[in-house]
Design an enzyme around this catalytic site. Structure first.
Site, short mmCIF file in Angstrom:
data_model
loop_
_atom_site.label_atom_id
_atom_site.label_comp_id
_atom_site.label_asym_id
_atom_site.label_seq_id
_atom_site.Cartn_x
_atom_site.Cartn_y
_atom_site.Cartn_z
N GLU A 49 36.50 38.80 36.67
CA GLU A 49 36.34 37.35 36.80
C GLU A 49 36.44 36.65 35.46
O GLU A 49 37.02 35.57 35.37
CB GLU A 49 35.01 37.02 37.48
CG GLU A 49 34.92 37.43 38.94
CD GLU A 49 36.01 36.80 39.80
OE1 GLU A 49 36.56 35.75 39.40
OE2 GLU A 49 36.32 37.35 40.86
N TYR A 133 31.52 28.75 39.16
CA TYR A 133 32.50 29.57 39.88
C TYR A 133 32.21 31.06 39.73
O TYR A 133 32.11 31.79 40.73
CB TYR A 133 33.95 29.29 39.43
CG TYR A 133 34.82 30.42 39.87
CD1 TYR A 133 35.20 30.54 41.21
CD2 TYR A 133 35.18 31.45 39.00
CE1 TYR A 133 35.92 31.62 41.66
CE2 TYR A 133 35.90 32.54 39.44
CZ TYR A 133 36.28 32.62 40.76
OH TYR A 133 36.96 33.70 41.20
N ASP A 151 37.09 27.57 42.79
CA ASP A 151 37.94 27.55 41.61
C ASP A 151 39.06 26.54 41.89
O ASP A 151 39.00 25.81 42.86
CB ASP A 151 38.51 28.94 41.32
CG ASP A 151 39.57 29.31 42.33
OD1 ASP A 151 39.44 28.90 43.49
OD2 ASP A 151 40.54 29.99 41.97
#
Length: 243
Positions: A49, A133, A151
């Site tokens: 991520e 996020y 996102d």
DNA sequence: AACTCGGGGAG
DNA sequence: CTCCCAGAGTT
């Protein structure tokens, strides 16, 4: 005095269910086989991520594998020098992400740290480099919690499907898109994992920023923007026929 | 709310 | 050439 009416749901539940069912079915069939979709290891998910922030999937794949080879666990990151982590990041850009990962690793593995990457979005959000996020992503993708995440892909998809009048670039509207994302999270954590992946995958492959491939879209029947497109096309045809 | 951080690819 | 990309931190 009449009692105030109960607040209207952010999204009609029946519509949300139809949307989610179609979307998840499409993902199971068409979703890409990406390395971070094959694991639930919180550290692996976190690395993916962080690397994926403002960075396209294709470029991350190789860095992800190389990084995990060099730093197999969060503790390996914590015990390394900051420069070693930045070196493994060389070429990816946004090097604050690498510095944040190192700081995060030291904090989590510190004597008074949690010892493990937390599953709760609020706790995740407190860690360096982890915003709204990424907190939702780690919570959903590593721990399969029923957490929402937004996102740029998800914001665009939800805006086009449920709220065409919103502008995802405006922070004010973005918080409303978060409300929508939270409202459509499915009942189980497993389904939430699939749906969150699917929302991003649809935004990456079908409902992209420059091109809307509505002919390939599994949720066009529930999409406000598609409905408007069809309505506009009908008007154009009617005008032509009248001549 | 606006700015900054990177490097690469699509349109 | 401009815009965009699994955003977050700072001003």
């Amino acid at each position: 005095m009449p009692r105030p009416a109960p607040p209207l749901p952010v999204v009609d539940p029946a519509r949300a269910r139809a949307f989610g069912t179609r979307l998840r079915a499409w993902f199971r069939r068409h979703g890409r086989d990406l390395p971070w979709r094959r694991t639930r290891d919180p550290y692996h998910i976190l690395v993916s991520e962080l690397m994926l922030q403002q960075t396209q999937v294709v470029r991350v794949v190789d860095y992800y594998a190389r990084f995990l080879e060099r730093f197999p666990t969060l503790r390996h990151v914590a015990e390394a020098e900051p420069e070693a982590v930045t070196d493994a990041w060389a070429g990816l850009g946004y090097y604050a992400r690498a510095r944040n990962l190192h700081a995060l690793a030291r904090r989590v593995t510190a004597a008074d740290g949690p010892g493990v990457i937390p599953p709760d979005p609020e706790a995740l959000r407190a860690l360096p480099g982890v915003g709204a996020y990424t907190a939702g992503a780690v919570s959903s993708f590593a721990y399969e919690r029923r957490s929402a995440l937004v996102d740029t892909n998800v914001a665009r998809v939800l805006q086009r499907v449920f709220a065409p009048s919103l502008d995802p670039k405006r922070p004010r509207d973005l918080t409303r898109l978060w409300r929508i994302a939270e409202a459509i999270v499915p009942r189980t954590g497993r389904a939430a994992w699939v749906q969150n992946q699917a929302l991003m995958e649809l935004g990456a492959l079908v409902c992209t920023a420059r091109v809307m491939r509505c002919d390939q879209c599994p949720v066009r029947a529930s999409c406000a923007t598609y409905a408007a497109t069809v309505a506009a096309a009908r008007t154009t045809v009617a005008k032509r026929v009248r001549r």
